[in-house]
Design a protein around this motif. Structure first.
Motif, PDB file in Angstrom:
ATOM      1  N   GLY A 220      -9.162  46.997   2.337  1.00  0.00           N
ATOM      2  CA  GLY A 220      -9.405  46.902   3.771  1.00  0.00           C
ATOM      3  C   GLY A 220      -9.269  45.482   4.291  1.00  0.00           C
ATOM      4  O   GLY A 220      -9.800  44.536   3.715  1.00  0.00           O
ATOM      5  N   TYR A 221      -8.525  45.346   5.386  1.00  0.00           N
ATOM      6  CA  TYR A 221      -8.357  44.041   6.030  1.00  0.00           C
ATOM      7  C   TYR A 221      -9.722  43.520   6.482  1.00  0.00           C
ATOM      8  O   TYR A 221     -10.058  42.338   6.331  1.00  0.00           O
ATOM      9  CB  TYR A 221      -7.426  44.195   7.236  1.00  0.00           C
ATOM     10  CG  TYR A 221      -6.619  42.969   7.615  1.00  0.00           C
ATOM     11  CD1 TYR A 221      -7.000  41.675   7.268  1.00  0.00           C
ATOM     12  CD2 TYR A 221      -5.439  43.128   8.354  1.00  0.00           C
ATOM     13  CE1 TYR A 221      -6.240  40.581   7.640  1.00  0.00           C
ATOM     14  CE2 TYR A 221      -4.667  42.035   8.728  1.00  0.00           C
ATOM     15  CZ  TYR A 221      -5.070  40.760   8.375  1.00  0.00           C
ATOM     16  OH  TYR A 221      -4.311  39.678   8.745  1.00  0.00           O
ATOM     17  N   GLY A 222     -10.534  44.402   7.041  1.00  0.00           N
ATOM     18  CA  GLY A 222     -11.865  43.992   7.480  1.00  0.00           C
ATOM     19  C   GLY A 222     -12.725  43.515   6.333  1.00  0.00           C
ATOM     20  O   GLY A 222     -13.488  42.544   6.470  1.00  0.00           O
ATOM     21  N   THR A 223     -12.613  44.173   5.185  1.00  0.00           N
ATOM     22  CA  THR A 223     -13.357  43.738   3.999  1.00  0.00           C
ATOM     23  C   THR A 223     -12.949  42.332   3.598  1.00  0.00           C
ATOM     24  O   THR A 223     -13.795  41.487   3.279  1.00  0.00           O
ATOM     25  CB  THR A 223     -13.119  44.713   2.839  1.00  0.00           C
ATOM     26  OG1 THR A 223     -13.537  46.022   3.218  1.00  0.00           O
ATOM     27  CG2 THR A 223     -13.878  44.284   1.596  1.00  0.00           C
ATOM     28  N   LEU A 224     -11.646  42.070   3.606  1.00  0.00           N
ATOM     29  CA  LEU A 224     -11.129  40.745   3.264  1.00  0.00           C
ATOM     30  C   LEU A 224     -11.659  39.679   4.218  1.00  0.00           C
ATOM     31  O   LEU A 224     -12.155  38.633   3.788  1.00  0.00           O
ATOM     32  CB  LEU A 224      -9.605  40.761   3.290  1.00  0.00           C
ATOM     33  CG  LEU A 224      -8.895  39.402   3.234  1.00  0.00           C
ATOM     34  CD1 LEU A 224      -9.193  38.687   1.927  1.00  0.00           C
ATOM     35  CD2 LEU A 224      -7.393  39.570   3.446  1.00  0.00           C
ATOM     36  N   VAL A 225     -11.561  39.931   5.515  1.00  0.00           N
ATOM     37  CA  VAL A 225     -11.993  38.946   6.497  1.00  0.00           C
ATOM     38  C   VAL A 225     -13.480  38.654   6.341  1.00  0.00           C
ATOM     39  O   VAL A 225     -13.910  37.490   6.301  1.00  0.00           O
ATOM     40  CB  VAL A 225     -11.667  39.424   7.927  1.00  0.00           C
ATOM     41  CG1 VAL A 225     -12.286  38.495   8.967  1.00  0.00           C
ATOM     42  CG2 VAL A 225     -10.152  39.501   8.125  1.00  0.00           C
ATOM     43  N   ALA A 226     -14.290  39.691   6.231  1.00  0.00           N
ATOM     44  CA  ALA A 226     -15.737  39.503   6.136  1.00  0.00           C
ATOM     45  C   ALA A 226     -16.149  38.782   4.864  1.00  0.00           C
ATOM     46  O   ALA A 226     -17.156  38.067   4.844  1.00  0.00           O
ATOM     47  CB  ALA A 226     -16.440  40.850   6.221  1.00  0.00           C
ATOM     48  N   ALA A 227     -15.354  38.943   3.790  1.00  0.00           N
ATOM     49  CA  ALA A 227     -15.688  38.309   2.517  1.00  0.00           C
ATOM     50  C   ALA A 227     -15.285  36.842   2.463  1.00  0.00           C
ATOM     51  O   ALA A 227     -15.564  36.157   1.468  1.00  0.00           O
ATOM     52  CB  ALA A 227     -15.009  39.060   1.374  1.00  0.00           C
ATOM     53  N   SER A 228     -14.634  36.344   3.518  1.00  0.00           N
ATOM     54  CA  SER A 228     -14.020  35.024   3.459  1.00  0.00           C
ATOM     55  C   SER A 228     -14.836  33.924   4.123  1.00  0.00           C
ATOM     56  O   SER A 228     -14.376  32.780   4.220  1.00  0.00           O
ATOM     57  CB  SER A 228     -12.625  35.078   4.105  1.00  0.00           C
ATOM     58  OG  SER A 228     -11.809  36.011   3.415  1.00  0.00           O
ATOM     59  N   LEU A 229     -16.036  34.243   4.586  1.00  0.00           N
ATOM     60  CA  LEU A 229     -16.892  33.212   5.173  1.00  0.00           C
ATOM     61  C   LEU A 229     -17.459  32.324   4.069  1.00  0.00           C
ATOM     62  O   LEU A 229     -18.040  32.826   3.107  1.00  0.00           O
ATOM     63  CB  LEU A 229     -18.045  33.854   5.953  1.00  0.00           C
ATOM     64  CG  LEU A 229     -19.020  32.879   6.622  1.00  0.00           C
ATOM     65  CD1 LEU A 229     -18.336  32.150   7.777  1.00  0.00           C
ATOM     66  CD2 LEU A 229     -20.262  33.616   7.115  1.00  0.00           C
ATOM     67  N   PRO A 230     -17.316  30.994   4.166  1.00  0.00           N
ATOM     68  CA  PRO A 230     -17.846  30.113   3.125  1.00  0.00           C
ATOM     69  C   PRO A 230     -19.370  30.210   3.047  1.00  0.00           C
ATOM     70  O   PRO A 230     -20.047  30.250   4.085  1.00  0.00           O
ATOM     71  CB  PRO A 230     -17.417  28.714   3.584  1.00  0.00           C
ATOM     72  CG  PRO A 230     -16.325  28.932   4.565  1.00  0.00           C
ATOM     73  CD  PRO A 230     -16.608  30.247   5.220  1.00  0.00           C
ATOM     74  N   PRO A 231     -19.936  30.220   1.848  1.00  0.00           N
ATOM     75  CA  PRO A 231     -21.399  30.345   1.706  1.00  0.00           C
ATOM     76  C   PRO A 231     -22.154  29.131   2.224  1.00  0.00           C
ATOM     77  O   PRO A 231     -23.369  29.222   2.471  1.00  0.00           O
ATOM     78  CB  PRO A 231     -21.589  30.533   0.198  1.00  0.00           C
ATOM     79  CG  PRO A 231     -20.363  29.946  -0.426  1.00  0.00           C
ATOM     80  CD  PRO A 231     -19.253  30.207   0.540  1.00  0.00           C
TER      81      PRO A 231
END
Length: 414
Positions: A175-186
């Motif tokens: 999922g594109y949305g899964t990718l985007v949401a997982a890409s925020l730096p901690p």
């Protein structure tokens, strides 16, 4: 005035995440505020019936130069590079080869007129053949691409995107949305469910008023949609009237998706596509069994999306089933079940799909992208000159705005 943060990013979609990734490299204290209870914005993957379904953006457009491809692969996400079936009508159902050729010729002729004889008023509809047999088809295509009818569309803006597109369209099975949401730096602080109510520029920095209290920052990056900017969801000072007016020239189009589950056997081949009725400007476009999954993804744009939003989910699912039954036979009604439907135009903190420029207003993208007083910076797909309406355009705009912030603060990447 005490400063809480070096930078506050308003909006946690692809643009906000792009800005956060760049700012994380610079070591400045950064807070991201998101109005909803999740990050990703108009990139949203829902897991339904065991499948990852993108209710927002789903294709990595211009994939050979799309930065999300690199991010996906670096993060361990698989990227599917198969060619899409969009431009094919499975089995020529309801759309004969001769009709497809005639429709393609009508599109090519309209496109050639846009390039060779640009409409004096920059209105894309003025390049249509008067009374053309395939004008409804061209309106449907405009709805899918821009979310609006050709009467409201800037010809120059349409061509700017068209010329920049590379025609490579890939997917992320997770999922594109899964990718985007997982890409925020901690390392970037995040506050969800924190809508911004007002921005105050009367002090030396930026004051940000939320329901949970006020925050101060040296700089802020505003990544919210043009619908939010122009609609007054966030109270902006009079000094930002030009930006608000620019946003009003770049309204969000209407685009919605629905998913039908295939239960049992049916005449649906994996990775195929049909357009419901090529003579109807509001028709659905149906991608069948993506990745082999037992679902059909229906896409509606412009007039079709408007009707879908106004008639409600039950009527929308019924329309989709009716169109598919007209093509595949009435027996498919027994194997199709409603699964999910988007509602982007009704979401308070979004207000639509993605931006298009009104006739004569393509330059509003540059106007909206300008910083204010080296304190307030603007990002989001609508600020992109060529890659608007895409998640990679939004991401690139976030990087650009973050670079402007870094320069204004006088810091260097670590």
């Amino acid at each position: 005035m005490g400063i809480d943060w070096d930078v506050v990013i308003i909006g946690g979609g692809a643009a906000g995440i792009g800005a956060a990734r760049r700012l994380a490299e610079s070591g400045v204290s950064t807070l991201l505020l998101e109005a909803s209870q999740r990050i990703g914005g108009r990139a949203f993957t829902a897991t339904l019936a065991g499948h990852a379904l993108d209710l927002g953006c789903g294709w990595l457009h211009s994939a050979d130069r799309n930065p999300w491809v690199r991010i996906a692969e670096a993060s361990g996400f698989a990227v599917d590079r198969r060619r899409s079936a969009w431009n094919q009508q499975y089995g020529d159902l309801g759309f004969s080869q001769a009709e497809q050729e005639a429709a393609d010729e009508a599109y090519a002729a309209w496109h050639d007129r846009l390039n060779s004889e640009p409409p004096p008023g920059d209105r894309a509809a003025d390049a249509l053949e008067p009374g053309g047999a395939w004008n409804a088809y061209l309106q449907a295509i405009s709805g899918y691409i821009s979310g609006a009818g050709l009467e409201r569309l800037s010809a120059a803006d349409y061509l700017a995107y068209d010329r920049a597109s590379t025609r490579y369209n890939w997917r992320v099975p997770a999922g594109y949305g899964t990718l985007v949401a997982a890409s925020l730096p901690p390392t970037v602080a995040l506050r969800l469910a924190t809508p911004v109510e007002a921005i105050d520029l009367d002090t030396g920095g930026v004051g940000i008023v939320t329901r949970a209290g006020s925050i101060t920052a040296r700089s802020a990056i505003l990544t919210v949609s043009t619908s939010v900017l122009a609609g007054g969801t966030i109270r902006l000072p009079a000094a930002l009237d030009d930006w608000r007016h620019a946003a009003g020239s770049l309204p969000l189009g209407r685009n919605e998706k629905l998913f039908l589950e295939i239960v049992g056997e049916g005449p649906f081949e994996p990775e195929t596509h049909v357009i419901g009725d090529p003579h109807d400007a509001g028709t659905g476009s149906y991608y069948i069994r993506p990745f082999g999954r037992p679902v059909i993804e229906g896409f509606f744009g412009g007039e079709g999306a408007r009707a879908l939003a106004e008639s409600g989910p039950a009527a929308g699912f019924a329309q989709a089933v009716d169109q598919l039954a007209a093509l595949f036979g009435s027996e498919v009604r027994a194997v199709l079940r409603p699964l999910a439907m988007s509602a982007w135009s009704r979401m308070e903190h979004v207000g639509g799909a993605y931006s298009y420029a009104l006739p004569g207003r393509a330059g509003a993208r540059d106007s909206l992208a300008r910083p204010f007083d080296q304190r307030l910076f603007f990002a989001g797909e609508a600020t992109e000159r060529h890659d608007f309406s895409t998640a990679h355009g939004a991401y690139q705009s976030g990087l650009r705005a973050a670079e402007e912030v870094v320069a204004s603060l006088g810091v260097r990447a670590r």
